[in-house]
Design a protein around this motif. Sequence first.
Motif, PDB file in Angstrom:
ATOM      1  N   GLY A  54      24.241  44.814 -33.011  1.00  0.00           N
ATOM      2  CA  GLY A  54      24.420  44.781 -31.573  1.00  0.00           C
ATOM      3  C   GLY A  54      23.775  43.569 -30.932  1.00  0.00           C
ATOM      4  O   GLY A  54      24.386  42.882 -30.126  1.00  0.00           O
ATOM      5  N   GLY A  57      25.179  40.351 -33.411  1.00  0.00           N
ATOM      6  CA  GLY A  57      26.590  40.258 -33.752  1.00  0.00           C
ATOM      7  C   GLY A  57      26.882  40.118 -35.228  1.00  0.00           C
ATOM      8  O   GLY A  57      27.951  39.680 -35.614  1.00  0.00           O
ATOM      9  N   ILE A 183      12.446  36.521 -28.710  1.00  0.00           N
ATOM     10  CA  ILE A 183      13.265  36.702 -29.912  1.00  0.00           C
ATOM     11  C   ILE A 183      14.589  37.370 -29.569  1.00  0.00           C
ATOM     12  O   ILE A 183      15.655  36.958 -30.020  1.00  0.00           O
ATOM     13  CB  ILE A 183      12.505  37.555 -30.957  1.00  0.00           C
ATOM     14  N   ARG A 185      16.171  37.378 -26.729  1.00  0.00           N
ATOM     15  CA  ARG A 185      17.049  36.456 -26.009  1.00  0.00           C
ATOM     16  C   ARG A 185      17.682  35.458 -26.977  1.00  0.00           C
ATOM     17  O   ARG A 185      18.841  35.089 -26.834  1.00  0.00           O
ATOM     18  CB  ARG A 185      16.273  35.746 -24.899  1.00  0.00           C
ATOM     19  N   GLY A 186      16.896  35.051 -27.972  1.00  0.00           N
ATOM     20  CA  GLY A 186      17.449  34.180 -29.021  1.00  0.00           C
ATOM     21  C   GLY A 186      18.571  34.885 -29.783  1.00  0.00           C
ATOM     22  O   GLY A 186      19.620  34.296 -30.060  1.00  0.00           O
ATOM     23  N   ALA A 188      20.524  37.194 -28.667  1.00  0.00           N
ATOM     24  CA  ALA A 188      21.704  37.268 -27.799  1.00  0.00           C
ATOM     25  C   ALA A 188      22.432  35.925 -27.765  1.00  0.00           C
ATOM     26  O   ALA A 188      23.659  35.880 -27.753  1.00  0.00           O
ATOM     27  CB  ALA A 188      21.302  37.695 -26.387  1.00  0.00           C
ATOM     28  N   ALA A 189      21.651  34.831 -27.771  1.00  0.00           N
ATOM     29  CA  ALA A 189      22.282  33.506 -27.777  1.00  0.00           C
ATOM     30  C   ALA A 189      23.073  33.307 -29.062  1.00  0.00           C
ATOM     31  O   ALA A 189      24.186  32.776 -29.053  1.00  0.00           O
ATOM     32  CB  ALA A 189      21.222  32.421 -27.628  1.00  0.00           C
ATOM     33  N   ARG A 191      24.431  35.663 -30.855  1.00  0.00           N
ATOM     34  CA  ARG A 191      25.616  36.516 -30.767  1.00  0.00           C
ATOM     35  C   ARG A 191      26.707  35.835 -29.933  1.00  0.00           C
ATOM     36  O   ARG A 191      27.874  35.845 -30.284  1.00  0.00           O
ATOM     37  CB  ARG A 191      25.233  37.858 -30.127  1.00  0.00           C
ATOM     38  N   ASP A 192      26.303  35.203 -28.844  1.00  0.00           N
ATOM     39  CA  ASP A 192      27.298  34.588 -27.956  1.00  0.00           C
ATOM     40  C   ASP A 192      27.893  33.327 -28.563  1.00  0.00           C
ATOM     41  O   ASP A 192      29.098  33.112 -28.494  1.00  0.00           O
ATOM     42  CB  ASP A 192      26.665  34.264 -26.605  1.00  0.00           C
ATOM     43  N   ASP A 193      27.068  32.471 -29.118  1.00  0.00           N
ATOM     44  CA  ASP A 193      27.582  31.249 -29.751  1.00  0.00           C
ATOM     45  C   ASP A 193      26.486  30.615 -30.597  1.00  0.00           C
ATOM     46  O   ASP A 193      25.530  30.044 -30.086  1.00  0.00           O
ATOM     47  CB  ASP A 193      28.032  30.248 -28.695  1.00  0.00           C
ATOM     48  N   ALA A 197      23.596  27.907 -29.632  1.00  0.00           N
ATOM     49  CA  ALA A 197      22.212  28.382 -29.677  1.00  0.00           C
ATOM     50  C   ALA A 197      21.341  27.404 -30.467  1.00  0.00           C
ATOM     51  O   ALA A 197      20.267  27.006 -30.021  1.00  0.00           O
ATOM     52  CB  ALA A 197      22.157  29.774 -30.309  1.00  0.00           C
TER      53      ALA A 197
END
Lengths: 316, 290, 240
Positions: A54, A57, A183, A185-186, A188-189, A191-193, A197
């Motif tokens: 989650g 990703g 960590i 937030r990292g 999530a970055a 996961r997004d790209d 990141a």
Amino acid sequence: MRLDAFHVVAAAVALLGAAVTIFDLLPINKFAFFAGYVVLQYVVLATAWNIMGGYMGYVNFGTAGFFAVGAYTSVVLYNLMQAPLIVMIPVAGAVCALLGLGMGYLTLRLRGVFFAIATLALAIVLETLVVNWDYVGGATGAYILRAREIAPFGDYVEFLFFVMLLLAIFAVSAARWIERSKIGRGFAAIRDDEVAAECAGVPTLRLKLIATTVSGFLMGVAGAPFVLYVGFVEPSSAFNLVYAVNSIAMPMIGGATTWAGPLIGALLLGSVQQVATVTISSELNLLIVGVLLVFFVIAAPEGIVGLVRKWRGGGR
Amino acid sequence: MFSVDLLLNALVAGTLLGGFYAAVSLGLSVSFGQLNIVNIAHPAFVILGSYVAYMGNSRWGLDPILLGLAFTPVFFFIGVGVYRVYYESFERKDDEALRGLAFFFGVMFIIEVGLIMVYGVDFRSVQAPYIGQNWKLGGVGVPTRMFVPFCVSILMFAAVYLYLSRTFNGRAIMAVAQDRLALQLMAADPVRIKQLGFGIGIGTTALAGALLIIIIPIEPSIGRLYIGQVFAIAVLAGLGSIPGTLVAALVLGIAESVVSTFFGPSWAPAVAFGILLLALAFRPQGLFGR
Amino acid sequence: MTRERLLDARAVTKRFGGFVALDEVSLDVEQGERFGMIGPNGSGKTTMINCISGTLANDGGGIVFKGAMLDGKKPHERTRLGIARSFQIPKPFRSMTVLENLAIPLEYASGAGPREVEERGMAILETIGLADRAGENSGKLTQIDMRKLELARAMATEPELLISDEAMAGLSSTEVDDILDILFRMNERGITIIMIEHIMRAVMRFSERIVVLDAGRKIAEGRPDEIVNDPEVERAYLGE
């Protein structure tokens, strides 16, 4: 770490757990503890899966493998020195953390899907190893003799329930802490790209290894008491695909981007399954999980948490 | 316990097995290798194909291979349908990585559990005149239940390969993942092409499933074991290389056969997954990749 | 006036299988310079920046930045050394707001604490002209705003060298001026800029010096007016 409502609730739940298991404050029948243990075990597994899946990703299909390695670590420790549960849990966690680290190191430099496929492979390789390893009982399985009662809990299952409750609280708190940290937030970055990141200064490989290690640790911890709970463990039960399916379905149904998602998903789906296995066939039960999973990933990609948010936000 | 005879037998059995693996993994080479769709439910569709053959065979005594052929179009359209759902729900939204994978995992699980509910967990097999004979060539045994599927596999493999390399649509399928620009120049709609490719991928599982149940009795959950084989072959082949798929399938078949001859059959499942893990760790571009 | 050399790429070579994408390309960029890189599609421009920013590893040659060898360093290490880049196709962190997008490089590359993030992030958004979008979901921005976000995120890493990869492709001419304006302002603050661009008007106006790549080779280098009149460049663009 600052304390807030979450920690108050967590402490209250732990105390309530102690109250019902040690002092038998409420008239709860034995089956409730037996079923409750399984639900809580899924809270740990789903939360552990979600840290990789989650937050970052990266899909892990091998939950059953990690869970089983945790369980079999306990078998080995028991065979070696009749180790108590308090030893089994951290050792099983450490073994699975290492397994996660190694797994991550081998595959995480590749595209995400290869990690997913490799986890699938890992579970089956491990199962084959265990089937062929006589020390832990091979294909026929292994027994562990456990006490019927333990002070001050009385019934041993009540004790295991309490232990799993603490592990679940620990896992959810850890996930929540990670989610709100640098960590997280990292993650999530990533996961997004992932490329963006990395170019924004995020050490992606290191973060991914942290995630596999933490996730592996929690899965191993969830598996450690399993042998004491069932008294007998065999490869087909410890490596059961049900763990993999549930640990994916629960966060996806609950909502994968936040700690509350796997918690809600596991409590809901876990409880329904516990009731359903008694009332309807266990196959139909599993079929429902599969259908729900497919339904939710198609129709409600943010899960129950997302639905609630949308409903409260009046459709942003 | 090593002997030349044993080794020869293992090699022949492995080659036959590998030919069959080529049929099983062909569809995945198209969907995963060419179209970049990680269909982990592929082996579950193979098992579905096996049960279709089983039903027609046990109820009406029909030939399993003919049943597989007859159901290929049906499976093709199932594949087209699955791709539509996948495209609308995930690919279009750039959301394949997490939810797309979970989707196929769910599909795999639904097929498996559905089959268990209908047929139970007993092993099932089919009857046909070419099952159960054993030719002897010198000291080497060639069981017909392996030989016939081997031949059919190679034929199917050749047919699909010819289609992909010789026809307009086939070439478009090969180009869709690598070169969108070329595809646009060919005036082909990428979604329609992927739909066609994925349909072909699933279409092959009808016949592959029929071949599987000729070779060994099956039950619903063995599909999962084939995930190792098909992905090991797809990765080892170098994603998307169709001739590579055949070579990788033969390599895996022989490796498995040798291992199970000399170390015992309980180690066989680890071979495919072991090769897969090693390939991912050390040579993710495959044997034939750059 | 001689300026200090910031980036020194020597004979950088990159192969994909048998295909040579970069064939011994050398370039040196001075501190504070506005440097342009042009060339037809597939000439190796993006491969070159990928090698500088570290998302690809070069097979031959070497790249030195501020006197330190970059080879073997991961992209995030290069970012922390002061190399930032924007992407041709914008890659926002789609689950985050515009401001949260900046929080990632601020925390990971510039060492900002959680409390400074908002202030510093907003300051960058002000200069880029995205301040009124701070709370918006970054996945839903318009094209021009996505490009600006790319530049803002690069700024948030506190770079000494910014590589702008076709930040203006597909924009209207007022929008192009808008982006150019931002890049000029960044340069005035002392940031060295490498601009990869197809829009000739923009590169010619912006760059002090330009290199031209064609089929993986450097075919020309010089001031914009020299490049315009170079017969070799004309041939590369118009064909023989």
